[in-house]
Design a protein around this motif. Structure first.
Motif, short mmCIF file in Angstrom:
data_model
loop_
_atom_site.label_atom_id
_atom_site.label_comp_id
_atom_site.label_asym_id
_atom_site.label_seq_id
_atom_site.Cartn_x
_atom_site.Cartn_y
_atom_site.Cartn_z
N SER A 164 -2.08 -23.06 -0.17
CA SER A 164 -1.57 -22.48 1.07
C SER A 164 -2.58 -21.55 1.77
O SER A 164 -2.31 -21.06 2.86
CB SER A 164 -0.27 -21.71 0.81
OG SER A 164 -0.52 -20.65 -0.10
N VAL A 165 -3.72 -21.31 1.16
CA VAL A 165 -4.78 -20.49 1.77
C VAL A 165 -6.08 -21.29 1.70
O VAL A 165 -6.65 -21.46 0.62
CB VAL A 165 -4.95 -19.14 1.04
CG1 VAL A 165 -6.08 -18.33 1.67
CG2 VAL A 165 -3.66 -18.35 1.04
N LEU A 166 -6.49 -21.79 2.87
CA LEU A 166 -7.67 -22.66 2.94
C LEU A 166 -8.60 -22.18 4.04
O LEU A 166 -8.17 -21.52 4.99
CB LEU A 166 -7.24 -24.10 3.24
CG LEU A 166 -6.32 -24.75 2.21
CD1 LEU A 166 -5.75 -26.05 2.75
CD2 LEU A 166 -7.09 -25.00 0.92
N PRO A 167 -9.89 -22.53 3.97
CA PRO A 167 -10.80 -22.16 5.06
C PRO A 167 -10.43 -22.90 6.34
O PRO A 167 -9.86 -24.00 6.30
CB PRO A 167 -12.18 -22.58 4.55
CG PRO A 167 -11.95 -23.46 3.39
CD PRO A 167 -10.56 -23.24 2.90
N GLN A 209 -1.46 -12.78 0.76
CA GLN A 209 -2.59 -11.92 0.47
C GLN A 209 -2.84 -11.02 1.68
O GLN A 209 -2.79 -11.47 2.80
CB GLN A 209 -3.84 -12.76 0.22
CG GLN A 209 -3.71 -13.71 -0.95
CD GLN A 209 -4.95 -14.57 -1.12
OE1 GLN A 209 -6.07 -14.11 -0.95
NE2 GLN A 209 -4.74 -15.83 -1.44
N GLN A 210 -3.13 -9.79 1.42
CA GLN A 210 -3.46 -8.86 2.49
C GLN A 210 -4.89 -8.38 2.29
O GLN A 210 -5.30 -8.08 1.17
CB GLN A 210 -2.51 -7.67 2.50
CG GLN A 210 -1.11 -8.03 2.92
CD GLN A 210 -0.25 -6.79 3.09
OE1 GLN A 210 -0.63 -5.68 2.73
NE2 GLN A 210 0.92 -6.98 3.64
N ARG A 211 -5.62 -8.33 3.38
CA ARG A 211 -7.00 -7.85 3.36
C ARG A 211 -7.23 -6.96 4.57
O ARG A 211 -6.60 -7.14 5.61
CB ARG A 211 -8.00 -9.01 3.42
CG ARG A 211 -7.93 -9.99 2.26
CD ARG A 211 -8.41 -9.33 0.97
NE ARG A 211 -8.48 -10.25 -0.14
CZ ARG A 211 -7.48 -10.47 -0.98
NH1 ARG A 211 -6.34 -9.86 -0.84
NH2 ARG A 211 -7.64 -11.31 -1.99
N PHE A 269 -8.62 -18.80 -2.45
CA PHE A 269 -8.14 -20.06 -1.90
C PHE A 269 -7.11 -20.69 -2.83
O PHE A 269 -7.20 -20.59 -4.05
CB PHE A 269 -9.30 -21.03 -1.65
CG PHE A 269 -10.21 -20.59 -0.54
CD1 PHE A 269 -9.70 -20.07 0.64
CD2 PHE A 269 -11.57 -20.69 -0.67
CE1 PHE A 269 -10.52 -19.67 1.68
CE2 PHE A 269 -12.42 -20.30 0.36
CZ PHE A 269 -11.89 -19.78 1.53
N SER A 270 -6.14 -21.34 -2.21
CA SER A 270 -5.05 -22.00 -2.92
C SER A 270 -4.54 -23.11 -2.01
O SER A 270 -5.05 -23.28 -0.89
CB SER A 270 -3.94 -20.99 -3.21
OG SER A 270 -3.30 -20.61 -1.99
N LEU A 285 -10.79 -13.94 0.28
CA LEU A 285 -9.46 -14.45 -0.03
C LEU A 285 -9.55 -15.37 -1.24
O LEU A 285 -10.57 -15.99 -1.48
CB LEU A 285 -8.90 -15.24 1.16
CG LEU A 285 -8.58 -14.44 2.41
CD1 LEU A 285 -8.30 -15.38 3.57
CD2 LEU A 285 -7.40 -13.52 2.16
N THR A 330 -3.60 -19.57 15.88
CA THR A 330 -3.16 -18.31 15.29
C THR A 330 -3.49 -17.17 16.25
O THR A 330 -4.38 -17.29 17.09
CB THR A 330 -3.85 -18.03 13.94
OG1 THR A 330 -5.27 -17.97 14.15
CG2 THR A 330 -3.52 -19.10 12.91
N GLN A 335 1.28 -18.07 13.49
CA GLN A 335 0.67 -19.40 13.38
C GLN A 335 1.64 -20.42 13.96
O GLN A 335 2.85 -20.30 13.78
CB GLN A 335 0.39 -19.72 11.92
CG GLN A 335 -0.11 -21.13 11.68
CD GLN A 335 -0.39 -21.39 10.22
OE1 GLN A 335 -1.06 -20.60 9.57
NE2 GLN A 335 0.12 -22.49 9.70
#
Length: 115
Positions: free
Chosen positions: A37-40, A1-3, A34-35, A32, A59, A76
């Protein structure tokens, strides 16, 4: 994801010379999704003591190659936390000391694998 980054917040005690309190928060323009692989991010509580040798994730946009000033992609790495005295012994030639405002982690003998 890009932001895109809407706003950034540099730590108010950041010292550009010593790199003390070298942290910042980024506010993204859009949330974002969340999934697995993408977590807070998980932050320690104020009273938590960071234990040496515990593995953490760092990171940053540090230079991944010697010929580049800054990286363009967020990097990372999983690294162990180092005790302040051990950390200072690795960085004895730096212009400033390791301070209480720093968390030292990584593999200092491996170039680019520290924070």
């Amino acid at each position: 994801q890009q932001r895109t980054v809407k706003q950034h917040f540099i730590h108010p005690s950041f010292n550009e010379t010593t790199l003390d309190s070298d942290t910042a928060l980024l506010q993204l323009a859009e949330p974002l999704g969340f999934s697995p692989s993408v977590l807070p991010v998980c932050l320690p509580a104020m009273q938590d003591v960071l234990q040496p040798f515990r593995v953490c994730v760092v990171t940053g946009w540090g230079a991944p190659e010697a010929d580049r000033e800054k990286g363009e992609k967020l990097q990372q790495l999983e690294v162990p936390i180092l005790a302040p005295d051990i950390c200072q012994s690795y960085y004895i030639n730096l212009p400033s000391k390791v301070t209480q405002g720093m968390i030292c982690a990584g593999f200092p003998l491996e170039e680019g694998k520290d924070s």
